[in-house]
Design an enzyme around this catalytic site. Sequence first.
Site, PDB file in Angstrom:
ATOM      1  CG  HIS A 101      -2.075  -1.002   1.079  1.00  0.00           C
ATOM      2  ND1 HIS A 101      -2.506  -1.528  -0.127  1.00  0.00           N
ATOM      3  CD2 HIS A 101      -2.862  -1.585   2.034  1.00  0.00           C
ATOM      4  CE1 HIS A 101      -3.505  -2.368   0.089  1.00  0.00           C
ATOM      5  NE2 HIS A 101      -3.737  -2.436   1.397  1.00  0.00           N
ATOM      6  CG  HIS A 175      -7.817  -0.099   2.627  1.00  0.00           C
ATOM      7  ND1 HIS A 175      -8.307  -0.763   3.720  1.00  0.00           N
ATOM      8  CD2 HIS A 175      -6.988  -0.974   2.002  1.00  0.00           C
ATOM      9  CE1 HIS A 175      -7.786  -1.976   3.770  1.00  0.00           C
ATOM     10  NE2 HIS A 175      -6.993  -2.133   2.725  1.00  0.00           N
ATOM     11  CD  GLU A 309      -8.330  -3.256  -0.459  1.00  0.00           C
ATOM     12  OE1 GLU A 309      -7.138  -3.077  -0.796  1.00  0.00           O
ATOM     13  OE2 GLU A 309      -8.685  -4.119   0.381  1.00  0.00           O
TER      14      GLU A 309
END
Length: 345
Positions: A101, A175, A309
């Site tokens: 991420h 997210h 996502e």
Amino acid sequence: MKIEVQNIADKWQLYTLTNNNDMSVSILDFGGIITEINVPDRKNNIENIVLSYKDYTDYEKNPEFLGAIIGRIAGRIKDATFVLEGKKHFLEANEGTHHIHGGLKGFHQVIWKVTPFQTDDTVGVKMTHTTPDGEGGYPGNVKVSVTYTLNNKNELILDYLAVTDKITVLTMTNHSYFNLSGNAAETIHSHHVTIDSNEFIELDRELFPTGKKINVVNTPFDFQNGRKLADVISSTSAQNLVADYGYDHYFILNHKKQESIIVKDEKSGRRMTIKTNQPGVVMYTSNTLDEDLDLAEGTARPYLGVCFETQASPASLHYEDFPTVILKANETYNKQTVFSFGIEK
């Protein structure tokens, strides 16, 4: 329609967008984090349907990435390395020896520049940021904007734009952990999920793609006609077990239906649909949600939220025939995801 701005912890701004139906969305300039989405149930009780921290300062660490903009790369990159045009790039390892991420200085850790806007039937904020060449090991100076727009159709529209001055890699997402029961009154087991996808990407025990695509038919990953999470979340199939009894998998979207994802909660009556021009979606059912987190809705526990996502696949850095994350110089990254909220009578 209105926008309210609140100072948080003497260092951030919280923007709350409210439409004419009393639906509201609250977004921090730090990380572009969605802290609340308040929508009615069938009895017109307006409640928050995303997980949030009780103490805003917990967003600073935010180990579970609650509500945040994720980038430059959403997802995991094995060994924190990738090769682009023959050159090997070394990223920051922030999950063991791997990268996840965007790293410790990813977009979830940025204070974004915010420009609010309002029209007769929309209200929103445009967030901008420039990430320099080499930051976190990524090539290219990249100018990014993420725009959140709320309209009177109870749609929350996320528009992602980016340009780079040299070839790089980029795939962004949000997210948020959704729980349509409202204020996380129950776990997500009762959520009924439909996904327009007939293939998902197989994962190894470290949750990295193996390079294999699996047809969903006759598996617990077949959400084409909709199914309740409670019926499949505790499946002992090999792929559910690698994710600790649940899902943390990339589904390749067919884009044959107007709505790529439909989520319903029978008890509250809330319904969420997702439309996107992204090639796929990671569904994460919070199987390993840290139970030490102090949430506004109470103590965290597994299966308290579900993430959708929407993104391309970082697996494309290591395998062919996967949705690419490569962004070339002077090309425009232009992606949109629309979350729509309604009621099942």
